[in-house]
Scaffold this active site. Structure first.
Site, PDB file in Angstrom:
ATOM      1  N   HIS A   5      -4.767  -3.263  13.260  1.00  0.00           N
ATOM      2  CA  HIS A   5      -4.574  -4.713  13.238  1.00  0.00           C
ATOM      3  C   HIS A   5      -5.272  -5.373  14.436  1.00  0.00           C
ATOM      4  CE1 HIS A   5      -2.102  -4.301   9.803  1.00  0.00           C
ATOM      5  NE2 HIS A   5      -1.175  -3.614  10.437  1.00  0.00           N
ATOM      6  N   CYS A  14       2.891 -30.541   5.595  1.00  0.00           N
ATOM      7  CA  CYS A  14       2.386 -31.740   4.907  1.00  0.00           C
ATOM      8  C   CYS A  14       2.820 -31.607   3.448  1.00  0.00           C
ATOM      9  CB  CYS A  14       0.876 -31.907   5.085  1.00  0.00           C
ATOM     10  SG  CYS A  14      -0.145 -30.542   4.502  1.00  0.00           S
ATOM     11  N   ASP A  63       3.593 -34.708   8.383  1.00  0.00           N
ATOM     12  CA  ASP A  63       3.188 -36.048   7.943  1.00  0.00           C
ATOM     13  C   ASP A  63       4.248 -36.555   6.965  1.00  0.00           C
ATOM     14  OD1 ASP A  63       2.690 -34.754   5.529  1.00  0.00           O
ATOM     15  OD2 ASP A  63       0.581 -35.338   5.393  1.00  0.00           O
ATOM     16  N   THR A  89       1.270 -30.054   0.957  1.00  0.00           N
ATOM     17  CA  THR A  89       1.008 -28.681   0.510  1.00  0.00           C
ATOM     18  C   THR A  89       0.958 -27.661   1.645  1.00  0.00           C
ATOM     19  OG1 THR A  89      -1.358 -29.066   0.776  1.00  0.00           O
ATOM     20  CG2 THR A  89      -0.422 -29.503  -1.414  1.00  0.00           C
ATOM     21  N   HIS A 138       0.591  -8.923  10.932  1.00  0.00           N
ATOM     22  CA  HIS A 138      -0.746  -8.350  10.746  1.00  0.00           C
ATOM     23  C   HIS A 138      -1.838  -9.268  11.285  1.00  0.00           C
ATOM     24  CE1 HIS A 138       0.280  -5.298   7.317  1.00  0.00           C
ATOM     25  NE2 HIS A 138       1.113  -5.233   8.334  1.00  0.00           N
TER      26      HIS A 138
HETATM   27  C1  RB5 Z   1      -0.694 -36.617   1.596  1.00  0.00           C
HETATM   28  O1  RB5 Z   1      -0.572 -37.287   0.364  1.00  0.00           O
HETATM   29  C2  RB5 Z   1      -1.167 -35.190   1.369  1.00  0.00           C
HETATM   30  O2  RB5 Z   1      -2.494 -35.185   0.983  1.00  0.00           O
HETATM   31  C3  RB5 Z   1      -0.932 -34.353   2.620  1.00  0.00           C
HETATM   32  O3  RB5 Z   1       0.418 -34.383   2.953  1.00  0.00           O
HETATM   33  C4  RB5 Z   1      -1.289 -32.879   2.521  1.00  0.00           C
HETATM   34  O4  RB5 Z   1      -0.736 -32.307   1.373  1.00  0.00           O
HETATM   35  C5  RB5 Z   1      -2.709 -32.535   2.661  1.00  0.00           C
HETATM   36  O5  RB5 Z   1      -3.096 -31.369   2.630  1.00  0.00           O
END
Ligand code: RB5
Length: 145
Positions: free
Chosen positions: A134, A65, A8, A67, A98
């Site tokens: 595993h 994204c 994204d 995070t 694993h």
């Molecule tokens: C977008 O601002 C952010 O929320 C998205 O990229 C992501 O980190 C969501 O988990």
């Protein structure tokens, strides 16, 4: 290998370096990501990559994204998909060996381009362990619905 890529706007910063890393390893990129910092909704991207993996149209996926978390949460809703958020290479290798993760997730606001490339390289060069313990543990995960 065919590698589905999704990002994204939060993952856009790592898109180029990750595409380079995948191609450098001789793999094909199947691109579901956005080529812009224009805001989009991460579930719309993650579900496309997850379905491509679940339907075996690709071998594995990489989702980026801000995070990595929203991408992983979404991808893990698709049956047969095991998405792991990794910000270190040890976790990326263990997730594959694993846990037989088939989607690697990380954040464009968490890791830099060099580490992102190493995470991708580590994940793509590892393979699921066939050791009994595993296999047993993964089978137990798979049986939970
Ligand atoms: C977008 O601002 C952010 O929320 C998205 O990229 C992501 O980190 C969501 O988990």
């Amino acid at each position: 290998m065919r590698v589905a890529l999704g990002n994204d706007h939060g993952g856009y910063v790592l898109r180029g370096p990750v595409i380079d890393a995948i191609r450098q390893l001789g793999h094909e990129v199947v691109d579901f990501g956005v080529d812009s910092t224009e805001p989009v909704d991460y579930p719309d991207i993650a579900v496309q990559v997850a379905r491509a993996v679940a339907d075996e149209k690709v071998d594995v996926g990489v989702l980026i994204c801000g995070t990595g978390i929203g991408m992983a949460m979404t991808a893990n809703k698709v049956r047969g998909v095991y998405a792991a958020v990794c910000s270190d290479c040890y976790s990326a290798r263990m997730a594959r060996e694993h846990n037989a993760a088939n989607v690697l997730c990380f954040g464009g606001r968490v890791v830099g381009p060099g580490l992102a490339q190493q995470l991708v390289e580590t994940f793509l060069t590892a393979s699921p362990s066939s050791e009994q313990r595993h296999l047993r543990r993964r089978q137990k995960m798979a049986e939970i619905i």
